[in-house]
Motif scaffolding. Sequence first.
Motif, PDB file in Angstrom:
ATOM      1  N   GLY A   1       0.823  -1.211   0.000  1.00  0.00           N
ATOM      2  CA  GLY A   1       0.000   0.000   0.000  1.00  0.00           C
ATOM      3  C   GLY A   1       0.854   1.258   0.000  1.00  0.00           C
ATOM      4  O   GLY A   1       0.563   2.224  -0.709  1.00  0.00           O
ATOM      5  N   LEU A   2       1.928   1.244   0.788  1.00  0.00           N
ATOM      6  CA  LEU A   2       2.838   2.395   0.810  1.00  0.00           C
ATOM      7  C   LEU A   2       3.560   2.564  -0.523  1.00  0.00           C
ATOM      8  O   LEU A   2       3.758   3.693  -0.998  1.00  0.00           O
ATOM      9  CB  LEU A   2       3.848   2.259   1.954  1.00  0.00           C
ATOM     10  N   LEU A   3       3.950   1.445  -1.140  1.00  0.00           N
ATOM     11  CA  LEU A   3       4.581   1.518  -2.470  1.00  0.00           C
ATOM     12  C   LEU A   3       3.622   2.111  -3.492  1.00  0.00           C
ATOM     13  O   LEU A   3       4.023   2.929  -4.330  1.00  0.00           O
ATOM     14  CB  LEU A   3       5.029   0.134  -2.932  1.00  0.00           C
ATOM     15  N   GLU A   4       2.361   1.700  -3.440  1.00  0.00           N
ATOM     16  CA  GLU A   4       1.379   2.248  -4.366  1.00  0.00           C
ATOM     17  C   GLU A   4       1.154   3.735  -4.112  1.00  0.00           C
ATOM     18  O   GLU A   4       0.995   4.508  -5.062  1.00  0.00           O
ATOM     19  CB  GLU A   4       0.070   1.467  -4.288  1.00  0.00           C
ATOM     20  N   LEU A   5       1.167   4.137  -2.866  1.00  0.00           N
ATOM     21  CA  LEU A   5       1.021   5.548  -2.531  1.00  0.00           C
ATOM     22  C   LEU A   5       2.193   6.364  -3.092  1.00  0.00           C
ATOM     23  O   LEU A   5       2.001   7.420  -3.709  1.00  0.00           O
ATOM     24  CB  LEU A   5       0.926   5.724  -1.010  1.00  0.00           C
ATOM     25  N   ALA A   6       3.404   5.878  -2.893  1.00  0.00           N
ATOM     26  CA  ALA A   6       4.592   6.557  -3.432  1.00  0.00           C
ATOM     27  C   ALA A   6       4.555   6.600  -4.957  1.00  0.00           C
ATOM     28  O   ALA A   6       4.888   7.624  -5.572  1.00  0.00           O
ATOM     29  CB  ALA A   6       5.861   5.862  -2.946  1.00  0.00           C
ATOM     30  N   ALA A   7       4.134   5.502  -5.573  1.00  0.00           N
ATOM     31  CA  ALA A   7       4.053   5.456  -7.033  1.00  0.00           C
ATOM     32  C   ALA A   7       2.988   6.417  -7.555  1.00  0.00           C
ATOM     33  O   ALA A   7       3.155   6.998  -8.635  1.00  0.00           O
ATOM     34  CB  ALA A   7       3.764   4.037  -7.501  1.00  0.00           C
ATOM     35  N   ALA A   8       1.908   6.596  -6.812  1.00  0.00           N
ATOM     36  CA  ALA A   8       0.853   7.525  -7.221  1.00  0.00           C
ATOM     37  C   ALA A   8       1.401   8.947  -7.339  1.00  0.00           C
ATOM     38  O   ALA A   8       0.997   9.703  -8.221  1.00  0.00           O
ATOM     39  CB  ALA A   8      -0.307   7.483  -6.225  1.00  0.00           C
ATOM     40  N   VAL A   9       2.322   9.286  -6.480  1.00  0.00           N
ATOM     41  CA  VAL A   9       2.951  10.604  -6.528  1.00  0.00           C
ATOM     42  C   VAL A   9       4.022  10.622  -7.617  1.00  0.00           C
ATOM     43  O   VAL A   9       4.067  11.532  -8.456  1.00  0.00           O
ATOM     44  CB  VAL A   9       3.559  10.986  -5.156  1.00  0.00           C
ATOM     45  N   GLY A  10       4.882   9.607  -7.638  1.00  0.00           N
ATOM     46  CA  GLY A  10       5.991   9.564  -8.591  1.00  0.00           C
ATOM     47  C   GLY A  10       5.558   9.547 -10.042  1.00  0.00           C
ATOM     48  O   GLY A  10       6.241  10.104 -10.907  1.00  0.00           O
ATOM     49  N   ILE A  11       4.420   8.956 -10.334  1.00  0.00           N
ATOM     50  CA  ILE A  11       3.965   8.857 -11.726  1.00  0.00           C
ATOM     51  C   ILE A  11       3.476  10.211 -12.241  1.00  0.00           C
ATOM     52  O   ILE A  11       3.436  10.449 -13.452  1.00  0.00           O
ATOM     53  CB  ILE A  11       2.884   7.755 -11.880  1.00  0.00           C
ATOM     54  N   LEU A  12       3.127  11.108 -11.327  1.00  0.00           N
ATOM     55  CA  LEU A  12       2.656  12.441 -11.726  1.00  0.00           C
ATOM     56  C   LEU A  12       3.796  13.394 -12.066  1.00  0.00           C
ATOM     57  O   LEU A  12       3.607  14.362 -12.797  1.00  0.00           O
ATOM     58  CB  LEU A  12       1.804  13.056 -10.617  1.00  0.00           C
ATOM     59  N   VAL A  13       4.968  13.137 -11.523  1.00  0.00           N
ATOM     60  CA  VAL A  13       6.114  14.031 -11.709  1.00  0.00           C
ATOM     61  C   VAL A  13       6.867  13.612 -12.973  1.00  0.00           C
ATOM     62  O   VAL A  13       7.409  12.508 -13.032  1.00  0.00           O
ATOM     63  CB  VAL A  13       7.049  13.984 -10.480  1.00  0.00           C
ATOM     64  N   PRO A  14       6.906  14.485 -13.991  1.00  0.00           N
ATOM     65  CA  PRO A  14       7.559  14.099 -15.241  1.00  0.00           C
ATOM     66  C   PRO A  14       9.003  13.621 -15.088  1.00  0.00           C
ATOM     67  O   PRO A  14       9.428  12.700 -15.781  1.00  0.00           O
ATOM     68  CB  PRO A  14       7.486  15.370 -16.098  1.00  0.00           C
ATOM     69  N   LEU A  15       9.745  14.212 -14.152  1.00  0.00           N
ATOM     70  CA  LEU A  15      11.145  13.817 -13.972  1.00  0.00           C
ATOM     71  C   LEU A  15      11.290  12.404 -13.392  1.00  0.00           C
ATOM     72  O   LEU A  15      12.304  11.751 -13.600  1.00  0.00           O
ATOM     73  CB  LEU A  15      11.876  14.815 -13.070  1.00  0.00           C
ATOM     74  N   THR A  16      10.302  11.948 -12.646  1.00  0.00           N
ATOM     75  CA  THR A  16      10.383  10.615 -12.032  1.00  0.00           C
ATOM     76  C   THR A  16       9.450   9.609 -12.709  1.00  0.00           C
ATOM     77  O   THR A  16       9.407   8.453 -12.308  1.00  0.00           O
ATOM     78  CB  THR A  16      10.034  10.687 -10.534  1.00  0.00           C
ATOM     79  N   ARG A  17       8.723  10.052 -13.731  1.00  0.00           N
ATOM     80  CA  ARG A  17       7.701   9.197 -14.340  1.00  0.00           C
ATOM     81  C   ARG A  17       8.292   7.924 -14.940  1.00  0.00           C
ATOM     82  O   ARG A  17       7.757   6.836 -14.745  1.00  0.00           O
ATOM     83  CB  ARG A  17       6.916   9.958 -15.396  1.00  0.00           C
TER      84      ARG A  17
END
Length: 181
Positions: A96-112
């Motif tokens: 669940g925490l990994l999915e939460l972090a990925a939800a944020v990371g996928i929005l940021v073009p530099l980390t997408r």
Amino acid sequence: MSSPRSDRAARNLSAAAMSALLLASARQHFRNPGFYHQVVPGYLCRDDASAADGAASTGSTADGSAGTPDAGPRHSAQPPRPFAVLSREEWIAASGLLELAAAVGILVPLTRKATATGLAAMFTAFLAGHVDALRQAYGPHGTPAQRKMHTVRLPLQAPLILWAWSLRRPAPSSLTAGLLR
């Protein structure tokens, strides 16, 4: 021919949709962890009497409530499990925490790109849990509700993997699009 701006907007919309899905799933991990119990393979779970055994012996139904036994109690004759570093509940919380972090990371073009690669790998790794849950659902202790749920959940992993993988491609910039013309 589509413009670089419309391609970028489509890619951002796809990333936002993936983020929303991941946020909903992460929320579900903490609000209804029983929904994920059967998807965590027993070989990954520590042999804690209160964690792994309790979850494995009670099972869960499609709504996450207690159901019929799916694996029975664990016995000391079990082979060693080198990957059993967390309890079932800890695996559910960690994913669940990994999915939460990925939800944020996928929005940021530099980390997408990195996030999308990690998501594709994570969804691929989740296949083992879905296969194990399906195997148990069709076993002697599986219920019709479990069979139905896991029969639907397993094939849903393929589009998730492909969707995450598609988000690895950067949106074309106006400079590279101009050079390609």
